[in-house]
Design an enzyme around this catalytic site. Structure first.
Site, PDB file in Angstrom:
ATOM      1  CG  HIS A  26      81.387 114.458  64.703  1.00 25.31           C
ATOM      2  ND1 HIS A  26      82.684 115.117  65.100  1.00 25.31           N
ATOM      3  CD2 HIS A  26      81.080 115.177  63.653  1.00 25.31           C
ATOM      4  CE1 HIS A  26      83.077 115.922  64.033  1.00 25.31           C
ATOM      5  NE2 HIS A  26      81.993 115.910  63.137  1.00 25.31           N
ATOM      6  CD  GLU A  77      79.002 119.018  64.452  1.00 22.14           C
ATOM      7  OE1 GLU A  77      78.869 120.045  63.999  1.00 22.14           O
ATOM      8  OE2 GLU A  77      79.792 118.186  64.042  1.00 22.14           O
ATOM      9  CG  HIS A  95      67.908 102.996  67.389  1.00 23.07           C
ATOM     10  ND1 HIS A  95      67.179 101.745  66.516  1.00 23.07           N
ATOM     11  CD2 HIS A  95      69.183 102.279  67.553  1.00 23.07           C
ATOM     12  CE1 HIS A  95      68.099 100.782  66.121  1.00 23.07           C
ATOM     13  NE2 HIS A  95      69.224 100.925  66.898  1.00 23.07           N
ATOM     14  CD  GLU A 143      68.767  98.344  70.363  1.00 21.89           C
ATOM     15  OE1 GLU A 143      68.283  97.360  70.357  1.00 21.89           O
ATOM     16  OE2 GLU A 143      69.397  98.932  69.214  1.00 21.89           O
TER      17      GLU A 143
END
Length: 285
Positions: A26, A77, A95, A143
């Site tokens: 994550h 998270e 991004h 994106e």
């Protein structure tokens, strides 16, 4: 004899990294309004809220969102710190990437829900992939990449680095990642390297961007870290030290939940946390 045995040990640890079962678990970052962000991700980006964890004694709440169960998917998270409603994203974080089957349709949905579109759908500069850029309520950029069906829609994290070759070597050696591709864009004065644990159409990847001539970035206080699974946090920490990384949390169990972790900084100061694979699965139970 001592130097020889050290060299053997070093080589063993670095060879072990290549065979370690690693996966990006994550990406962690801070948001100012948890409910608003969850609403945006579920309604506009099609994510599911997987679980929520409130830690009142430490005054924060986590929410895990993604496109499938945490034991097999890369997820976000979100961290909400009580009473903090704004963060500085800085200039170093780039991004998150999300693969969608129809970029234009997703952009229309984002607009309908009041989201911000910063680049309309169209082919990427110098390529054919249709992309668009949007921002979430905190200003984190996403994106949108047009792709066919994929097992891993949350597909990339882009970070800017000051020395691309140094970063590539570190992630290969310490993290056991492969260099999946490298693309230089001299017209726009940047070079990217895509690193990961498998082909980028099936796995989440790290996209490192080097802007020609820029060696340092402001990291802000919004983006936190990526978590990666490992079979052995102790050997992982050794490999990171041998590869020039900095350990910020020595390997061992977390108080209270006994999950073994280690944390480190790469040569640019980006943080990653390695989590014991078996402990992580137990946590999910």
């Amino acid at each position: 004899m001592a130097p020889t045995s050290n060299t053997v040990t070093e080589q063993n640890v670095l060879d072990w990294v290549k065979s370690d079962k690693r996966r990006m678990l994550h990406v962690v970052y801070r948001v100012g309004d948890l409910d608003k962000t969850i609403k945006f991700y579920t309604e506009c980006l099609g994510m599911k809220l997987l679980r929520k964890r409130d830690i009142p004694e430490d005054r924060y709440t986590n929410a895990f969102l993604g496109y499938g169960p945490e034991d097999s998917h890369f997820v976000v998270e979100l961290t909400y710190n009580y009473g903090v409603d704004k963060y500085d994203i800085g200039t170093g974080f780039g991004h998150f990437g999300i693969a969608v089957e129809d970029v234009a349709k997703t952009v229309d949905l984002v607009k309908a829900k009041g989201g911000k579109v910063t680049r309309e759908p169209g082919p990427v500069k110098g390529g054919n992939t249709v992309i668009a850029f949007i921002e979430d309520p905190d200003g984190y950029k996403f994106e949108l990449l047009e792709r066919g069906p994929t097992p891993e829609p949350l597909c990339q994290v882009m970070l800017r680095v000051g020395d691309l070759d140094r970063a590539i070597n570190f992630y290969k050696k310490a993290f056991g990642m492969e260099l999946l591709r490298k693309r230089d864009n001299p017209d726009y004065k940047y070079t990217i390297a895509v690193m990961g644990y498998g082909p980028e159409d099936k796995n989440a990847v790290l996209e490192l961007t080097y802007n020609h001539g820029v060696t340092e970035y402001d990291k802000g206080n919004g983006y936190a870290q990526i978590a990666i699974g490992t079979d052995d946090v102790y050997k992982t920490a050794e490999a990171i030290k041998l590869s020039g990384g900095k350990i910020t949390r020595e390997p061992g169990p977390l108080p209270g939940i006994n999950t073994k972790i280690t944390a480190c900084l790469d040569p640019d100061g980006w943080k990653s946390v390695f989590v014991d694979n078996l402990d992580f699965l137990k946590e999910l139970e």
